[in-house]
Enzyme design. Structure first.
Site, PDB file in Angstrom:
ATOM      1  CG  HIS A  12      -1.921  -0.951   1.370  1.00 19.41           C
ATOM      2  ND1 HIS A  12      -3.095  -0.703   2.034  1.00 19.41           N
ATOM      3  CD2 HIS A  12      -2.023  -2.209   0.909  1.00 19.41           C
ATOM      4  CE1 HIS A  12      -3.873  -1.778   1.977  1.00 19.41           C
ATOM      5  NE2 HIS A  12      -3.235  -2.702   1.300  1.00 19.41           N
ATOM      6  CD  GLU A 106      -0.315   1.462   4.418  1.00 21.92           C
ATOM      7  OE1 GLU A 106      -0.181   2.310   3.506  1.00 21.92           O
ATOM      8  OE2 GLU A 106      -1.412   0.940   4.694  1.00 21.92           O
TER       9      GLU A 106
END
Length: 194
Positions: A12, A106
């Site tokens: 992500h 992330e």
């Protein structure tokens, strides 16, 4: 559901952190007010996997926040529910239903970085990705076979004290990421004593 994955990285953007399960929390009424950790039976393994990624990353391990007021992440890792709880996340699903260890990675404060920044992202993440993938070989692996050495497909397995199971492949193979220690494996297959 047909191929038993052992390890997965869910990539992500929007923060710089390795987040591990559970994202969901058993007390969803309080979760909107108070974010608290929701730990899996394999919390030690998930913290290790998140740390492997973070400490091999160019910057993630520093735990820097993306903007003023955003959370800082000690060692660049966090439990998903402690950060922000959510229901229906992929890492929880893969772990609970298929025994696959998945961590959400992330990789950037910017969700849509310009193409000119991609070479630096590769440099920041190359060693992390390779080292993380190597963790699939950590733990226990083997075969479940009957007395004639015929593989047993779909045998249900679990590590005693860690109530999230996994299954053997059509060749009777199994893998489970574990940290060094002593464990008891439990195997169940139709027509066989446990």
């Amino acid at each position: 559901s047909k191929i038993q994955f052992v390890l997965s990285g869910n990539i992500h953007g929007g923060a710089l952190v390795a987040s591990y399960p559970f994202d969901n929390t058993p007390n969803s009424i309080l979760s909107s007010v108070l974010s608290t950790p929701s730990l899996t039976p394999d919390d030690d393994v998930f913290k290790h996997l998140a740390g492997v990624y973070s400490f091999n990353h160019g910057r993630m391990f520093a735990g820097e926040s993306c903007k003023a007021g955003a959370p800082k992440f000690e060692n660049g890792t966090t439990n998903g529910a402690a950060w922000y709880p959510l229901t229906g996340g992929m890492q929880d699903y893969n772990y609970i239903w298929h025994g696959c260890m998945e961590v959400t990675l992330e990789l950037s404060c910017c969700k849509f970085p310009p193409a000119s920044e991609l070479p630096q992202f590769w440099e920041d993440n190359r060693q992390s990705l390779l080292t993380f993938l190597g963790e699939a070989h950590r733990g226990v692996k083997g075969f479940v076979k009957d007395e004639t050495f015929t593989p047993i497909e779909g045998a249900s397995m679990k590590v005693r004290g860690r109530d999230v199971g996994f299954q053997t492949t059509k060749e009777g193979e199994f893998w489970r990421i574990l940290l060094p220690g002593i464990y008891t494996m439990e195997v169940f297959a139709e027509g066989f004593a446990p």
